[in-house]
Motif scaffolding. Structure first.
Motif, PDB file in Angstrom:
ATOM      1  N   THR A 113     -20.973  -0.239   0.928  1.00 39.12           N
ATOM      2  CA  THR A 113     -20.936   1.214   1.089  1.00 39.12           C
ATOM      3  C   THR A 113     -20.210   1.872  -0.092  1.00 39.12           C
ATOM      4  OG1 THR A 113     -20.680   0.844   3.450  1.00 39.12           O
ATOM      5  CG2 THR A 113     -20.274   3.075   2.660  1.00 39.12           C
ATOM      6  N   VAL A 114     -20.771   2.966  -0.600  1.00 41.39           N
ATOM      7  CA  VAL A 114     -20.145   3.691  -1.695  1.00 41.39           C
ATOM      8  C   VAL A 114     -19.451   4.932  -1.135  1.00 41.39           C
ATOM      9  CG1 VAL A 114     -20.532   4.867  -3.899  1.00 41.39           C
ATOM     10  CG2 VAL A 114     -21.956   2.901  -3.262  1.00 41.39           C
ATOM     11  N   ILE A 115     -18.169   5.097  -1.454  1.00 46.14           N
ATOM     12  CA  ILE A 115     -17.471   6.306  -1.012  1.00 46.14           C
ATOM     13  C   ILE A 115     -16.822   6.987  -2.213  1.00 46.14           C
ATOM     14  CG2 ILE A 115     -17.025   5.484   1.331  1.00 46.14           C
ATOM     15  CD1 ILE A 115     -14.154   4.877   0.528  1.00 46.14           C
ATOM     16  N   ARG A 116     -16.569   8.293  -2.065  1.00 44.01           N
ATOM     17  CA  ARG A 116     -15.840   9.044  -3.090  1.00 44.01           C
ATOM     18  C   ARG A 116     -14.537   9.523  -2.470  1.00 44.01           C
ATOM     19  NH1 ARG A 116     -19.275   9.804  -7.487  1.00 44.01           N
ATOM     20  NH2 ARG A 116     -17.638  10.994  -8.513  1.00 44.01           N
ATOM     21  N   LEU A 123      -7.582  -5.284  -3.243  1.00 40.77           N
ATOM     22  CA  LEU A 123      -7.762  -5.832  -1.893  1.00 40.77           C
ATOM     23  C   LEU A 123      -8.571  -4.925  -0.976  1.00 40.77           C
ATOM     24  CD1 LEU A 123      -5.298  -7.602  -2.922  1.00 40.77           C
ATOM     25  CD2 LEU A 123      -4.699  -7.829  -0.517  1.00 40.77           C
ATOM     26  N   LEU A 124      -8.868  -3.697  -1.420  1.00 39.78           N
ATOM     27  CA  LEU A 124      -9.509  -2.751  -0.499  1.00 39.78           C
ATOM     28  C   LEU A 124     -10.924  -2.358  -0.897  1.00 39.78           C
ATOM     29  CD1 LEU A 124      -6.505  -0.329   0.236  1.00 39.78           C
ATOM     30  CD2 LEU A 124      -7.151  -2.426   1.421  1.00 39.78           C
ATOM     31  N   LYS A 130      -5.090  -3.063   5.514  1.00 39.03           N
ATOM     32  CA  LYS A 130      -6.022  -3.952   4.797  1.00 39.03           C
ATOM     33  C   LYS A 130      -7.256  -4.229   5.670  1.00 39.03           C
ATOM     34  CE  LYS A 130      -7.611  -7.776   2.581  1.00 39.03           C
ATOM     35  NZ  LYS A 130      -8.479  -7.701   1.398  1.00 39.03           N
ATOM     36  N   VAL A 142      -3.856   5.375  -1.340  1.00 30.93           N
ATOM     37  CA  VAL A 142      -3.861   4.014  -0.779  1.00 30.93           C
ATOM     38  C   VAL A 142      -4.534   3.041  -1.748  1.00 30.93           C
ATOM     39  CG1 VAL A 142      -4.837   2.541   1.029  1.00 30.93           C
ATOM     40  CG2 VAL A 142      -3.801   4.721   1.629  1.00 30.93           C
ATOM     41  N   ALA A 159      -8.485  -2.454   7.994  1.00 25.55           N
ATOM     42  CA  ALA A 159      -9.309  -1.264   8.190  1.00 25.55           C
ATOM     43  C   ALA A 159     -10.384  -1.175   7.103  1.00 25.55           C
ATOM     44  CB  ALA A 159      -8.437  -0.006   8.176  1.00 25.55           C
ATOM     45  N   PHE A 160     -10.107  -1.752   5.927  1.00 24.27           N
ATOM     46  CA  PHE A 160     -11.068  -1.723   4.828  1.00 24.27           C
ATOM     47  C   PHE A 160     -11.858  -3.014   4.716  1.00 24.27           C
ATOM     48  CE2 PHE A 160      -8.366   1.732   3.601  1.00 24.27           C
ATOM     49  CZ  PHE A 160      -9.186   2.575   2.872  1.00 24.27           C
ATOM     50  N   ASP A 161     -11.214  -4.130   4.989  1.00 22.45           N
ATOM     51  CA  ASP A 161     -11.814  -5.425   4.681  1.00 22.45           C
ATOM     52  C   ASP A 161     -11.417  -6.420   5.764  1.00 22.45           C
ATOM     53  OD1 ASP A 161     -12.816  -7.711   3.409  1.00 22.45           O
ATOM     54  OD2 ASP A 161     -11.070  -7.900   2.097  1.00 22.45           O
ATOM     55  N   PRO A 162     -12.015  -6.269   6.958  1.00 24.57           N
ATOM     56  CA  PRO A 162     -11.553  -7.072   8.097  1.00 24.57           C
ATOM     57  C   PRO A 162     -11.715  -8.578   7.885  1.00 24.57           C
ATOM     58  CG  PRO A 162     -13.460  -5.703   8.689  1.00 24.57           C
ATOM     59  CD  PRO A 162     -13.044  -5.293   7.318  1.00 24.57           C
ATOM     60  N   ALA A 177      -5.719   2.009  12.613  1.00 26.99           N
ATOM     61  CA  ALA A 177      -4.762   0.990  12.174  1.00 26.99           C
ATOM     62  C   ALA A 177      -3.346   1.369  12.600  1.00 26.99           C
ATOM     63  CB  ALA A 177      -4.830   0.808  10.661  1.00 26.99           C
ATOM     64  N   LEU A 192     -17.052  -0.303  -0.986  1.00 32.84           N
ATOM     65  CA  LEU A 192     -16.394  -1.118   0.034  1.00 32.84           C
ATOM     66  C   LEU A 192     -17.043  -2.508   0.071  1.00 32.84           C
ATOM     67  CD1 LEU A 192     -16.132   1.534   2.922  1.00 32.84           C
ATOM     68  CD2 LEU A 192     -14.434   0.961   1.155  1.00 32.84           C
ATOM     69  N   VAL A 200      -0.151   8.001   2.469  1.00 39.76           N
ATOM     70  CA  VAL A 200      -1.042   8.152   3.628  1.00 39.76           C
ATOM     71  C   VAL A 200      -0.410   9.053   4.682  1.00 39.76           C
ATOM     72  CG1 VAL A 200      -2.042   6.936   5.594  1.00 39.76           C
ATOM     73  CG2 VAL A 200      -2.210   5.948   3.321  1.00 39.76           C
ATOM     74  N   GLY A 216     -10.595  11.547  -2.924  1.00 36.80           N
ATOM     75  CA  GLY A 216      -9.787  12.508  -3.671  1.00 36.80           C
ATOM     76  C   GLY A 216     -10.508  13.822  -3.830  1.00 36.80           C
ATOM     77  N   THR A 220     -19.834   7.914   6.713  1.00 41.35           N
ATOM     78  CA  THR A 220     -19.114   6.774   6.148  1.00 41.35           C
ATOM     79  C   THR A 220     -17.673   7.155   5.815  1.00 41.35           C
ATOM     80  OG1 THR A 220     -21.156   6.031   5.157  1.00 41.35           O
ATOM     81  CG2 THR A 220     -19.141   5.075   4.281  1.00 41.35           C
ATOM     82  N   ASP A 221     -17.520   8.294   5.142  1.00 40.90           N
ATOM     83  CA  ASP A 221     -16.174   8.755   4.786  1.00 40.90           C
ATOM     84  C   ASP A 221     -15.306   8.904   6.036  1.00 40.90           C
ATOM     85  OD1 ASP A 221     -16.900   9.042   2.094  1.00 40.90           O
ATOM     86  OD2 ASP A 221     -17.566  11.101   2.389  1.00 40.90           O
ATOM     87  N   LEU A 231      -6.521   8.642   0.906  1.00 43.09           N
ATOM     88  CA  LEU A 231      -7.098   7.323   0.629  1.00 43.09           C
ATOM     89  C   LEU A 231      -7.017   7.020  -0.867  1.00 43.09           C
ATOM     90  CD1 LEU A 231     -10.204   7.482   2.974  1.00 43.09           C
ATOM     91  CD2 LEU A 231      -8.090   6.226   3.341  1.00 43.09           C
ATOM     92  N   ARG A 282     -10.924   4.518  10.719  1.00 43.40           N
ATOM     93  CA  ARG A 282     -10.433   3.138  10.742  1.00 43.40           C
ATOM     94  C   ARG A 282      -8.963   3.125  10.342  1.00 43.40           C
ATOM     95  NH1 ARG A 282     -15.509   0.784   7.576  1.00 43.40           N
ATOM     96  NH2 ARG A 282     -14.044  -0.697   6.704  1.00 43.40           N
ATOM     97  N   LEU A 283      -8.610   3.975   9.388  1.00 42.68           N
ATOM     98  CA  LEU A 283      -7.204   4.062   8.995  1.00 42.68           C
ATOM     99  C   LEU A 283      -6.358   4.629  10.144  1.00 42.68           C
ATOM    100  CD1 LEU A 283      -5.891   4.934   5.538  1.00 42.68           C
ATOM    101  CD2 LEU A 283      -4.769   5.876   7.542  1.00 42.68           C
ATOM    102  N   TYR A 331       0.827  -1.195   0.000  1.00 38.10           N
ATOM    103  CA  TYR A 331       0.000   0.000   0.000  1.00 38.10           C
ATOM    104  C   TYR A 331       0.863   1.246   0.000  1.00 38.10           C
ATOM    105  CZ  TYR A 331      -3.416  -3.463   1.047  1.00 38.10           C
ATOM    106  OH  TYR A 331      -4.196  -4.573   0.970  1.00 38.10           O
ATOM    107  N   ASP A 332       0.328   2.319  -0.540  1.00 41.31           N
ATOM    108  CA  ASP A 332       1.056   3.575  -0.599  1.00 41.31           C
ATOM    109  C   ASP A 332       1.014   4.251   0.767  1.00 41.31           C
ATOM    110  OD1 ASP A 332       2.294   5.908  -1.174  1.00 41.31           O
ATOM    111  OD2 ASP A 332       0.704   6.712  -2.437  1.00 41.31           O
TER     112      ASP A 332
END
Lengths: 498, 498
Positions: free
Chosen positions: B188-191, B215-216, B456, B208, B458-461, A458, B184, A208, B193, A447-448, B205, A454-455, A203-204
């Protein structure tokens, strides 16, 4: 008048003494500051309206010392505020009464210069300008150039993802960073990024950390990309009758496929303040002024200057000057670079805002700012990076008039809301800090914010690193536990304002 | 021969049928593929040595459909492998026997072109080249240009952080990405940048997600930066007697502050394979060939060509040609661009590796590769992005000779270890996937990997998104629970090789 100290405070004092004693065992004697009289310089950063005294300040000199301090704080559950030069305009380095300040002031050496790989490695306490000074004789520079570059440090630049006049062409800190060494809150040392190589797997995390405002770890080494100094450089100065026309000119230049080194805009109030202050020869009658700087290979700049001049004229420039030499170019910039102190001279206080918008919406947002200025009865000077849509409205107020700071802050918040409403964002380069944390909800939904927290968790599940910054204090992500120093209030309850 | 199906497999079949039925209720009939005969095209990606049949393939057309599919998989604990065009060279889109493939093939529209903001918004299934095609008449292009650009999709480019010949000057995908919409694992839909604005608050993010190899989350919309087409372009072709001399020439060009559009290197085996294949006029006797492409403002390219020619001669070029027109330039590239199929003609099979090193270490690593080639008794052709130190050694082998693939893979792993040993990284642009996951330990220690796995989680436990990729299967971070499909083995136990 002596106060009677409640029992709870006595316990706090005892804990503080124990902490200071333990820090003293980890670091040399001159690296721990705890005397109230010596804590003064660390009480605030460049968001000077907020002041707070920390428990203590430590000045480690090595990564091992940083690691030992963080491990101790982790064990004792002590909050830590990392600090570079303290030039944050968003309160990013504001101390906490129940936390220590970890100053990187002694991490002040350049470690390696490698021109064949076009990179430089430095400790985080080296100033931004010192990076360029170290390589300019060889024909290179470090591109991001925040206005505070003479004072601000590369570590702070990483924390805030700093930009500058030339980031339109050369990118922000994140685009010029190749690698980092960082200490996690438990004392673990990690290295991030490809170092001298282009990119790496995983991951980048480097990205982050850049712009994470000290909430994820403490950076102890930085490797940056160097940029070749352009052979040629020139600038144009154009006055417009309306800000709309100036905004349209910016869009025309970018839309024509030209990427200037920088495009700066100043409005009437800023033009006249600068002209009064240092006489750069700006057109006083103009409603808006554009400075367009072009750089590139020798001989080519003149051709691009012709092209931009034609675009500026077509967009309705009322006056147009172009530089014939570098002295003249620096003259064009003199007014722009002194705009903040120039505005400081015409008002007892000012609040420097920082929002970013899609550049096609420039004139729209400037009209909105003018409306808000009338509504709040406060003047506002606009001096900003027009090329990348990064606004810096300066809201003029007088802190001695009761309620005027509150009004200025409300005005500033409204400007940022307007930026978000046109598809922009809350900050371009100053960061969120405490200044904008309660506006995060304007841009991010629950949600955002939960994904971001959560990040954060981590890296720092106990929330010990720079708590109270960035995330809105009212926001709480139930499953993640307590992240914030205070809850249910919109301001740090303990923060006196001056 | 019919196999007798064990009871456990029967239960799996029943679960699979129930899953397919439920997917059928969420999506139109033609958007769920479950017939064994129709799953063939999804069994592998461009890492063709590995093949596996998924449970089913879904082809959603809207973000809402993606969200519904992921929410279902989250609830049922079904693994999901997102897929673009399936051109991954690291097995990033290799299906899992106990998971579904989520294809973005139907997300194939360009949604918005905005030249004044210099950006374009597209669905992730649009091919890389289509982005440039959509704006080239207006004088712009999308800069990252992987060799597979005619087929690979922008969504896949984001997943792998793709580069290309011109990323030396214009950056990787991550440097050209402005915003994303992403779903996700829980639907859940996120935007992410700043969208059309330069940068935004909060953690990066967007960075990331770029290069996170599926994977995320699943990307459903992409906003990219457009780059003005350079007015002038030219190239130089230089032959050298040794790879060391060619490597030193690259360092000299970069160290002189010149940033070419691209610098490519080919070694003797690649030169001769290309010359046999399409006769580009390369010097057959050279040990190494450099192609240096220069672009920029009109009229200036010639001056830079002079400068680079002088540097190439000073570095000991035995032959030097420069382009006089664009037809000649494309001729220079013809050999380079066909180098992979050209090598394919002289060997039954080849393995394309991808590692990155600090460019100052080029000659050192090429010497090491030559030693390894002798050690393993396998030929290796080197065709690569020398300007940014991104190697693509092609290891020649014959899959029909028992053990030769194993030998080729061991050779490849040794090359990557050598890259890491000189301060490089395991991948430049192909990603880790399954190909390099077990080499991650060469570069990252337990702490580094634990930090990445915390991100990882944090996004996809539950580890449902593209499991088994990127992280070494032997690595296990106790406090984080089970992340990997298999443990204790260095390869997917269930993966047949062809």
């Amino acid at each position: 008048m002596a106060l009677i100290m409640p029992a709870a405070d006595k316990a706090v004092m005892g804990e503080r003494a124990a902490l200071v004693a333990e820090l003293g065992r980890l670091l040399p004697a001159d690296a721990v500051i705890s005397a109230a009289s010596a804590l003064g310089p660390y009480e605030c950063d460049a968001l000077t309206a907020y002041v707070q005294r920390p428990l203590a300040v430590v000045l480690p000199r090595t990564t091992a010392e940083v690691s030992a301090v963080l491990a101790l704080c982790h064990r004792r559950k002590v909050k830590v505020v990392p600090r570079g030069a303290g030039t944050s305009l968003s309160g990013g380095a504001l101390p906490l009464e129940d936390g220590i300040v970890l100053s990187l002031a002694r991490f002040n050496r350049i470690l390696d210069i490698d021109l064949a790989n076009r990179c430089l490695t430095a400790q985080p306490g080296v100033t931004n300008l010192a990076l360029t000074k170290a390589v300019e004789a060889d024909g290179f520079f470090y591109a991001p150039d925040p206005s505070s570059q003479i004072a601000c440090t590369i570590g702070g630049n990483v924390a805030e993802n700093s930009g500058g006049v030339h980031c339109l062409k050369y990118g922000l800190t994140t685009h010029n960073l190749l690698g980092l060494e960082m200490v996690l809150i438990d004392g673990t040392v990690i290295r991030l990024g490809g170092g001298k190589a282009l990119d790496g797997p995983g991951y980048d995390l480097l990205g982050v950390i850049t712009g994470s405002e000290g909430l994820l770890g403490v950076v102890t080494e930085v490797t940056v990309r160097l940029t070749p100094k352009p052979q040629g450089i020139g600038a144009l100065l154009a006055g417009f009758d309306t800000v709309e026309a100036a905004g349209a000119a910016v869009g025309a230049i970018i839309g024509a496929g030209i990427v200037p080194g920088g495009i700066e805009m100043m409005d009437s109030l800023a033009i006249n303040a600068a002209e009064d202050f240092c006489h750069p020869g700006y057109p006083r009658e103009a409603a808006a002024l554009l400075i367009v700087e072009l750089d590139g290979p020798a001989g080519e700049v003149e051709a691009q200057m012709d092209e931009v001049a034609a675009l500026l004229n077509a967009a309705g420039a009322r006056s147009l000057r172009r530089t014939r030499d570098d002295a003249e170019r620096l003259g064009f910039w003199a007014g722009r670079k002194s705009a903040f102190p120039a505005v400081g001279r015409i008002s007892p206080d000012y609040l420097c805002m920082d929002g970013t918008i899609p550049r096609a919406r420039l004139s729209e947002i400037l009209t909105k700012i003018a409306e808000l200025s009338a509504h709040y009865g406060l003047r506002c000077a606009n001096v900003f990076h027009a090329g990348d849509g990064n606004l810096h409205p300066l809201i003029l107020y007088d802190a001695n008039i009761p309620g005027e700071l509150d009004k200025a802050e409300a005005f500033g918040a409204d400007i940022l809301r307007a930026c978000v409403a046109v598809g922009g964002v809350l900050t371009g380069e100053h960061g969120v800090g405490i200044e904008k944390r309660d506006l995060m909800g304007e841009m991010f939904d629950e949600t955002d914010l939960a994904v971001q927290q959560r990040l954060k968790c981590a890296f720092d599940p106990a929330g010990l690193l720079n708590p109270g910054k960035v995330f809105p204090v009212l926001h709480r992500c139930a499953e993640l536990g307590r992240l914030h120093v205070s809850g249910g209030k919109l301001r740090f309850p303990e923060l006196p304002r001056f």
